[in-house]
Design a protein around this motif. Structure first.
Motif, mmCIF file in Angstrom:
data_model
loop_
_atom_site.group_PDB
_atom_site.id
_atom_site.type_symbol
_atom_site.label_atom_id
_atom_site.label_comp_id
_atom_site.label_asym_id
_atom_site.label_seq_id
_atom_site.Cartn_x
_atom_site.Cartn_y
_atom_site.Cartn_z
ATOM 1 N N ARG A 166 0.820 -1.232 -0.169
ATOM 2 C CA ARG A 166 -0.124 -0.007 0.045
ATOM 3 C C ARG A 166 0.977 1.254 0.093
ATOM 4 N N VAL A 167 2.155 1.070 -0.474
ATOM 5 C CA VAL A 167 2.987 2.144 -0.580
ATOM 6 C C VAL A 167 2.565 3.290 -1.549
ATOM 7 N N ILE A 168 1.895 3.014 -2.377
ATOM 8 C CA ILE A 168 1.269 3.880 -3.521
ATOM 9 C C ILE A 168 0.522 4.775 -2.745
ATOM 10 N N ARG A 169 -0.206 4.623 -1.761
ATOM 11 C CA ARG A 169 -1.166 5.302 -1.260
ATOM 12 C C ARG A 169 -0.741 6.040 0.212
ATOM 13 N N TYR A 170 0.067 5.385 0.863
ATOM 14 C CA TYR A 170 0.415 5.807 2.285
ATOM 15 C C TYR A 170 1.827 5.961 2.504
ATOM 16 N N GLY A 171 2.596 5.465 1.456
ATOM 17 C CA GLY A 171 4.183 6.055 1.646
ATOM 18 C C GLY A 171 4.972 4.656 2.135
ATOM 19 N N MET A 172 6.243 4.523 2.180
ATOM 20 C CA MET A 172 7.001 3.723 2.869
ATOM 21 C C MET A 172 7.002 3.894 4.621
ATOM 22 N N ALA A 173 7.866 3.012 5.058
ATOM 23 C CA ALA A 173 7.773 3.305 6.621
ATOM 24 C C ALA A 173 8.054 4.464 7.194
ATOM 25 N N ARG A 174 9.360 5.154 6.206
ATOM 26 C CA ARG A 174 9.836 6.569 6.770
ATOM 27 C C ARG A 174 8.502 7.210 6.602
ATOM 28 N N GLU A 175 7.536 7.276 6.063
ATOM 29 C CA GLU A 175 6.644 8.282 5.801
ATOM 30 C C GLU A 175 5.610 8.185 6.941
ATOM 31 N N GLN A 176 5.481 7.265 7.965
ATOM 32 C CA GLN A 176 5.017 7.009 8.751
ATOM 33 C C GLN A 176 5.205 7.445 10.362
ATOM 34 N N VAL A 177 6.560 8.028 10.192
ATOM 35 C CA VAL A 177 7.396 8.421 11.562
ATOM 36 C C VAL A 177 7.095 9.835 11.699
ATOM 37 N N LEU A 257 -10.427 8.440 -9.394
ATOM 38 C CA LEU A 257 -10.799 7.545 -8.092
ATOM 39 C C LEU A 257 -10.805 8.497 -7.084
ATOM 40 N N SER A 258 -11.791 9.045 -6.523
ATOM 41 C CA SER A 258 -11.964 9.967 -5.402
ATOM 42 C C SER A 258 -10.932 9.591 -4.317
ATOM 43 N N GLY A 259 -10.970 8.140 -3.949
ATOM 44 C CA GLY A 259 -10.319 7.823 -2.983
ATOM 45 C C GLY A 259 -8.704 7.509 -3.306
ATOM 46 N N GLY A 260 -8.180 7.649 -4.432
ATOM 47 C CA GLY A 260 -7.132 7.406 -4.968
ATOM 48 C C GLY A 260 -6.983 5.724 -5.032
ATOM 49 N N VAL A 261 -5.522 5.353 -5.253
ATOM 50 C CA VAL A 261 -5.197 3.940 -5.552
ATOM 51 C C VAL A 261 -4.474 3.449 -4.369
ATOM 52 N N SER A 262 -4.885 2.487 -3.780
ATOM 53 C CA SER A 262 -4.257 1.820 -2.550
ATOM 54 C C SER A 262 -3.491 0.762 -2.964
ATOM 55 N N ALA A 263 -3.698 0.076 -4.129
ATOM 56 C CA ALA A 263 -2.890 -0.953 -4.588
ATOM 57 C C ALA A 263 -2.843 -0.975 -6.110
ATOM 58 N N PHE A 264 -1.775 -1.335 -6.925
ATOM 59 C CA PHE A 264 -1.690 -1.396 -8.429
ATOM 60 C C PHE A 264 -0.699 -2.388 -8.526
ATOM 61 N N GLU A 297 -6.920 -1.578 -6.547
ATOM 62 C CA GLU A 297 -7.794 -1.563 -5.326
ATOM 63 C C GLU A 297 -7.830 0.143 -4.999
ATOM 64 N N SER A 298 -8.987 0.777 -4.207
ATOM 65 C CA SER A 298 -9.062 1.910 -4.053
ATOM 66 C C SER A 298 -9.970 1.834 -2.713
ATOM 67 N N PRO A 299 -9.551 2.802 -1.569
ATOM 68 C CA PRO A 299 -10.094 2.978 -0.296
ATOM 69 C C PRO A 299 -11.600 3.886 -0.785
ATOM 70 N N ALA A 300 -12.585 3.372 -0.029
ATOM 71 C CA ALA A 300 -13.936 4.024 0.000
ATOM 72 C C ALA A 300 -14.171 4.718 1.189
ATOM 73 N N SER A 301 -14.450 6.017 1.081
ATOM 74 C CA SER A 301 -15.107 6.659 2.096
ATOM 75 C C SER A 301 -16.597 6.518 2.472
ATOM 76 N N ASP A 302 -17.306 6.557 1.035
ATOM 77 C CA ASP A 302 -18.555 6.686 1.048
ATOM 78 C C ASP A 302 -18.888 5.411 0.185
ATOM 79 N N ALA A 303 -19.408 4.430 0.679
ATOM 80 C CA ALA A 303 -19.474 3.045 0.158
ATOM 81 C C ALA A 303 -20.110 3.158 -1.334
#
Lengths: 488, 488
Positions: A166-177, A257-264, A297-303
């Motif tokens: 899920r790096v494409i959407r949320y980044g690598m570990a360094r981006e979580q710190v 995609l409004s929620g972006g792409v969480s996996a490709f 895969e795309s995350p949905a906020s409003d199903a």
């Protein structure tokens, strides 16, 4: 700058028995176990590279313990290898012989979840899955995720800058710190346990330590960012005719995609055909064959709204011919069935004993050509070789598997050399997400130039002048020489 | 580690005239201009802190020129200050006297836009706005944005890790960088110009250089990530009753807006009332008064669906009483009218000559209490003081403005001390986005502990042993001593 060696394992003073006695005297039997008393405990990571047993194992209960242990080893000139969940794939946590192992396993507390600030504060030995569960219990999400989640630790995730799907959407570990606490080789504690997203107060030491694979400091605690938990995930399996269509789908999906792409996740036919034939229990997501397969895969906020948007995007791509055929998951079971095809590599070690695996990176524009050239090159040299290609395309991360029945003993060296030479020719990365460790140390120069390696050596010497932390990992034994203009 | 000074300005050998002659001889008159020939050229940034004129100005046309210039200055022991667009607010680009200025203004090319990989490659002197325009022309977006966009350069944005209004969605400058090229103090070129999102091949030098404010290397080129360009922006102005409602809105919006939150600008009544009264041409977005005002923005991928989702989110927040009143922009003109209220600080230097401004950071959970305590404290000490409070809440970034008519000459020092002491007490950051430069150097220890500063000094000495790059900035003159366990 002086050319002090920073790769060879230094030798501690005295015999192993002397060393163990000194550690026990100073730190106590609760923290220190002699190597001889360790029984069948495992000390090697998942890389398959050889690893020695430690002279002693130190298991600190606090940052102060880590500081005392490192200060002592520093005075003794004793090298130390830091160990987390031992799930690494590059040999970074393995011992070369003569080192003490420092395990963070007793520092596994989840100290605080702060839902208002959107942060979680943990000790380095916390298991990734426990951190995900604690975030979930607070109604949020810790987005870093990888197959080893049940064993790997946050300290190891940060030390290796772990990636995943899920790096494409949320980044690598360094981006979580947001904040980090770490102990330098001499026992100095760096206390940067902040919760601020914005903090331009001097050098960002945490970003230097993240990804340094235990060679610069021992990470002891961290404050991590939490993300909102999506209401659901939209998942589709697509078949595409060519590489230009793959990148077109990537860009169209990210933009629309409004929620972006969480996996490709992209799979080449070599991979797809192999896993459907050899891995039990998989079902083909589509009954048609294609040049490329994409798990989107795309995350949905409003199903409801986001599902309609997802269908629109796939409809447009089908009508343009970018996607030849697609199946949208209509249930979690469907999505799990798609993901099972992508997660099949967990079975590879059993199906292909002695397989040679690659974790390489390229620009997204280059990956299609690189993958084709790589498979062609391998088959030209080894006509009977099985090659499988798949990857996290949006991140420029390609995985290649090579396997030959009845392989000669030096096959891995030959295939490594061939694939890493190709990687260098395409200005790629010899390690996209697994790290350099000991396994890829000889190929570091294929990705990083002499100037960069020179600077890395200078930093290593500055923070660990006696070369005691994870010696012999990441960096070659001697700093490369660089040409300076006008220096004659 | 040895306690070598790394803060005082070193002295070059020979007279200024000697130096200029040596620079001219080695680099030529095209690259070097003597200080005496610089006319009325500006050499100070926007910080208002004093700055000297350079002994000479070097304006390289290539990375090779930068390398030759630095190698020469290294041999001469000549300190160098790197200058970009000179829009910094911390005095980081100002000269202290005796330095050469190195301006990247001739290295302003946009070298490549790669829409398939989603990257743009530029020289360090490229103006931020030109980079945004080039991305836009390729149908994408370079999301870093700040008020100085028309003057600031990418090199300066990276050297200071610039922030801005959209950090909550797209991250700081450091999160936009895939590849970097930089020159060390001795002329060594680091060539890390990669396009890969995932590249775990040794230490992430770019993340160390980003935010180091010209003290570790000269950034010469960079490859930056591009983002999809949203189809539109949804904007609302909200009035809220209390701080718990502000954080509730933040979390609800992040979780329920499909496109996420691209701006969450919070204004306290002190700010709101002041700007509506004093800044010409502003119109109140709402006719009601509230304890907090929020400018909320969300990027839309699908104009109709995302607008419906935006209305739903605000409807829910209104019905829960989290938002007391709200206005959704129904046109770009409406949105511009809302933003004008938030962008009013551009007028502050004229309205409040000698104003004292703060750029401080805290956990999101703490900001409400910190802001209240800060205004109370300032008014208790200086009853006639005007204080204005606003900030990028999702990033934990608070801006505080203090102004007093007929201020005593040492007011700024007193107010600095009071506000930074409060910042330390709340474990906050003395610089959220502007950097330390020279202006906040004395307060670095309020945010970073002795261990962290000790490590920063060690890295500075490793990469710039003669202390020639931007000397006296960021770090105090001497490395702090740290207590090591058992060292007696």
């Amino acid at each position: 700058m002086s050319e002090v060696s920073s790769g060879a394992v230094p030798a501690a003073q005295g015999s192993p028995a002397d060393l163990v006695r000194q550690l026990l005297d100073a730190l106590g039997a609760d923290l220190v176990t002699a190597g001889a008393d360790l029984g069948t405990r495992r000390h090697c990571d998942w890389s398959g590279t050889p690893g020695a047993d430690p002279v002693a194992l130190i298991r600190p209960r606090s940052t102060a313990d880590v500081s005392r242990a490192l200060a002592l080893c520093h005075r003794l000139g004793q090298p130390v290898v830091i160990q987390g969940g031992l799930t690494g794939l590059a040999g970074g946590a393995n011992l070369r012989g003569g080192e003490v192992a420092l395990s963070l396993e007793r520092m596994s507390a989840i100290e605080e979840v702060d839902p208002v600030s959107g942060t979680i504060t943990v000790q380095a030995g916390a298991i990734l899955q426990r951190v995900q569960e604690a975030a979930d219990a607070a109604g949020m999400m810790f987005p870093l995720d990888l197959g080893a989640r049940g064993s790997c630790t946050i300290g190891g995730n940060l030390a290796t800058n772990a990636g995943g799907n899920r790096v494409i959407r949320y980044g690598m570990a360094r981006e979580q710190v947001l904040g980090i606490e770490a102990v330098l080789a001499d026992g100095t504690v760096i206390g940067d346990m902040h919760k601020m997203v914005k903090n331009n107060s001097g050098y960002d030491l945490k970003q230097l330590l993240v990804g340094s694979e235990g060679t610069l400091a021992v990470i002891t605690r961290a404050t991590l960012k939490l993300a909102p938990r999506p209401a659901g995930l939209l998942t589709a399996w697509c078949g595409l005719p060519d590489y230009a269509s793959v990148t077109r789908l990537l860009h169209y999906a990210r933009a629309h995609l409004s929620g972006g792409v969480s996996a490709f996740e992209v799979m080449w036919p070599s991979y797809y055909d192999y896993v459907l034939e050899h891995v039990r229990g998989l079902r083909a997501p589509l009954d048609t064959r294609h040049a490329y397969y994409v798990l989107l895969e795309s995350p949905a906020s409003d199903a409801e709204r986001d599902a309609a948007g997802f269908e629109d995007v796939l409809g447009e791509m089908l009508s343009e011919g970018v996607v030849e055929n697609a199946s949208i998951a209509s249930s979690n079971a469907d999505a799990a069935r798609f993901w099972a095809v992508r997660d099949a590599p967990a079975e590879f070690p059993v199906l292909m004993p002695g397989l040679i695996g690659f974790d390489i990176g390229f620009s997204t524009a280059d990956i299609g050509a690189v993958a084709a050239q790589c498979e062609t090159m391998l088959h030209a040299r080894w006509p009977d070789m099985t090659t499988l290609v798949y990857g996290h395309l949006g991140d420029g991360n390609l995985h290649v598997i090579a396997h030959l029945d009845d392989a000669p003993p030096d096959l891995a060296e030959q295939v490594d050399e061939a694939v890493y030479d190709l990687t260098r020719a395409w200005r790629g990365s010899v390690s996209a997400e697994h790290g350099i460790g000991s396994k890829k140390r000889a190929y570091l120069g294929h990705t990083r130039d002499a100037g960069a390696r020179h600077a890395m050596h200078a930093i290593k010497r500055a923070l660990d002048p006696a070369n005691l932390l994870n010696p012999g990992k990441v960096l070659e034994p001697v700093s490369p020489s660089v040409d300076l203009p006008g220096a004659s």
